[in-house]
Design an enzyme around this catalytic site. Structure first.
Site, mmCIF file in Angstrom:
data_model
loop_
_atom_site.group_PDB
_atom_site.id
_atom_site.type_symbol
_atom_site.label_atom_id
_atom_site.label_comp_id
_atom_site.label_asym_id
_atom_site.label_seq_id
_atom_site.Cartn_x
_atom_site.Cartn_y
_atom_site.Cartn_z
ATOM 1 N N GLY A 11 0.833 -1.213 0.000
ATOM 2 C CA GLY A 11 0.000 0.000 0.000
ATOM 3 C C GLY A 11 0.857 1.247 0.000
ATOM 4 O O GLY A 11 0.603 2.211 0.729
ATOM 5 N N LEU A 62 -3.708 -7.249 -1.897
ATOM 6 C CA LEU A 62 -3.827 -8.173 -0.759
ATOM 7 C C LEU A 62 -5.014 -9.108 -0.888
ATOM 8 O O LEU A 62 -5.073 -10.141 -0.221
ATOM 9 C CB LEU A 62 -3.945 -7.376 0.555
ATOM 10 C CG LEU A 62 -2.635 -7.056 1.288
ATOM 11 C CD1 LEU A 62 -1.717 -6.226 0.448
ATOM 12 C CD2 LEU A 62 -2.902 -6.398 2.621
ATOM 13 N N ASN A 88 1.747 -2.500 5.438
ATOM 14 C CA ASN A 88 1.097 -1.203 5.662
ATOM 15 C C ASN A 88 -0.318 -1.121 5.092
ATOM 16 O O ASN A 88 -1.174 -0.431 5.648
ATOM 17 C CB ASN A 88 1.974 -0.109 5.042
ATOM 18 C CG ASN A 88 1.225 1.200 4.917
ATOM 19 O OD1 ASN A 88 1.056 1.934 5.897
ATOM 20 N ND2 ASN A 88 0.764 1.511 3.711
ATOM 21 N N SER A 142 -2.792 -0.046 14.750
ATOM 22 C CA SER A 142 -3.463 1.206 15.133
ATOM 23 C C SER A 142 -3.699 1.132 16.627
ATOM 24 O O SER A 142 -3.854 0.034 17.186
ATOM 25 C CB SER A 142 -4.803 1.308 14.403
ATOM 26 O OG SER A 142 -5.592 2.337 14.972
ATOM 27 N N TYR A 165 -12.916 -2.538 11.763
ATOM 28 C CA TYR A 165 -11.563 -1.973 11.725
ATOM 29 C C TYR A 165 -10.800 -2.299 13.012
ATOM 30 O O TYR A 165 -9.681 -2.817 12.959
ATOM 31 C CB TYR A 165 -11.635 -0.459 11.522
ATOM 32 C CG TYR A 165 -10.268 0.182 11.359
ATOM 33 C CD1 TYR A 165 -9.582 0.113 10.141
ATOM 34 C CD2 TYR A 165 -9.648 0.833 12.412
ATOM 35 C CE1 TYR A 165 -8.325 0.681 9.990
ATOM 36 C CE2 TYR A 165 -8.393 1.407 12.264
ATOM 37 C CZ TYR A 165 -7.736 1.338 11.049
ATOM 38 O OH TYR A 165 -6.482 1.895 10.901
ATOM 39 N N LYS A 169 -7.446 -4.885 13.482
ATOM 40 C CA LYS A 169 -6.115 -4.478 13.982
ATOM 41 C C LYS A 169 -5.737 -5.267 15.236
ATOM 42 O O LYS A 169 -4.564 -5.568 15.454
ATOM 43 C CB LYS A 169 -6.085 -2.968 14.236
ATOM 44 C CG LYS A 169 -6.225 -2.113 12.971
ATOM 45 C CD LYS A 169 -5.109 -2.366 11.954
ATOM 46 C CE LYS A 169 -5.169 -1.387 10.799
ATOM 47 N NZ LYS A 169 -4.092 -1.586 9.803
#
Ligand code: NAP
Length: 242
Positions: A11, A62, A88, A142, A165, A169
């Site tokens: 990314g 990905l 990333n 994150s 999200y 993470k």
């Protein structure tokens, strides 16, 4: 192309990944700038080369195992090893949300990229990383992936709980811990980085940090010396709670 020191950043066509590529290039690494859109990858490489970085565009989506396998084969054919892998690439999704009403399809999409895609890239690159004298893997996580911070009602981002999200993470952090354990008798170090809230397209450029600030911890972890940590989770100010 026989490399001296080789880094792969996923990314990398924009945002934090682009800046990490620039900084690793400035540190003397040849950088494989991975993008799912080859046109965007080439444009990023052009900018990086203008800045004096030995950058090369490579295609990597990905969500497409064929691009992952093809890239691993290309690197194997051209380079003796891979020194740095920066995982990333990542996404948010506007139909993600709190546990009661997050779109299940969005949660799956986010996991497909942020977790499953990252696992797939890591597995494909591991043979190349094992051949390097002392490889480094950085998983760009994150603070939102911290179970401890998510449990703290006084945390400044306590209200921000998109299930897909944050859970993706947290899962990525589990990859860091387990892989570091599996590689404990090798010189390879695996760590999670929390970039901090950074102005990028991911958040409509709302973060207070610049991409230079957002890239700093990932770059530090990618360049760790032999006595540096492994299996850890860090922001620029120091360790993050899991
Ligand atoms: P960004 O500017 O949106 O960049 C994300 C990058 O990931 C883009 O290059 C994007 O490619 C790529 N990507 C998305 N899905 C992909 C896929 N399936 N295959 C390959 N590449 C894919 O966001 P960013 O803020 O720089 O985010 C970088 C990382 O930092 C992410 O993992 C994010 O979760 C993490 N992070 C960011 C912040 C923040 O405040 N910005 C805070 C904490 C953590 P396209 O250009 O093709 O979409």
């Amino acid at each position: 192309m026989q490399n001296t020191k080789l880094a792969l950043v996923t990314g990398a066509n924009k945002g934090i990944g682009f800046e990490v590529s620039r900084q690793l290039g400035k540190a003397g690494y040849t950088v494989l700038v991975a993008a799912r859109n080859p046109t965007l990858g080439e444009a990023a490489v052009e900018k990086l080369r203008t800045d004096g970085v030995d950058a090369h565009a490579v295609e990597l989506d990905l969500n497409r195992q064929d691009t992952i396998d093809k890239l691993a084969a290309e690197i194997t054919a051209r380079h003796p090893h891979l020194d740095i892998l920066v995982n990333n690439a990542g996404i948010t999704d506007r139909t993600d949300g709190p546990p009661s009403n997050a779109s299940l399809a969005a949660v799956r999409r986010i996991f497909d990229t942020n977790f499953f895609g990252t696992v797939a890239v890591t597995q494909a690159m591991l043979p190349l990383l094992r051949k390097a004298p002392a490889a480094r893997i950085v998983n760009v996580s994150s603070g939102l992936g911290s179970l401890t911070l998510n449990s703290d009602r006084s945390w400044e981002y306590a209200n921000f709980k998109p299930l897909g999200y944050n859970a993706s993470k947290a899962a990525l952090n589990m990859l860091t811990v387990q892989l570091a354990y599996e590689l404990r008798d090798t010189p390879i170090k695996v760590n999670s980085a929390d970039p901090g809230y950074t102005a990028t397209d991911l958040n409509n450029n709302s973060g207070p940090q610049t991409i230079e600030e957002g890239a700093a911890e990932t770059v530090r972890l990618a360049l760790l010396p032999a006595d540096g940590p492994t299996g850890g989770y860090f922001e620029t100010a120091g360790p993050r709670p899991w």
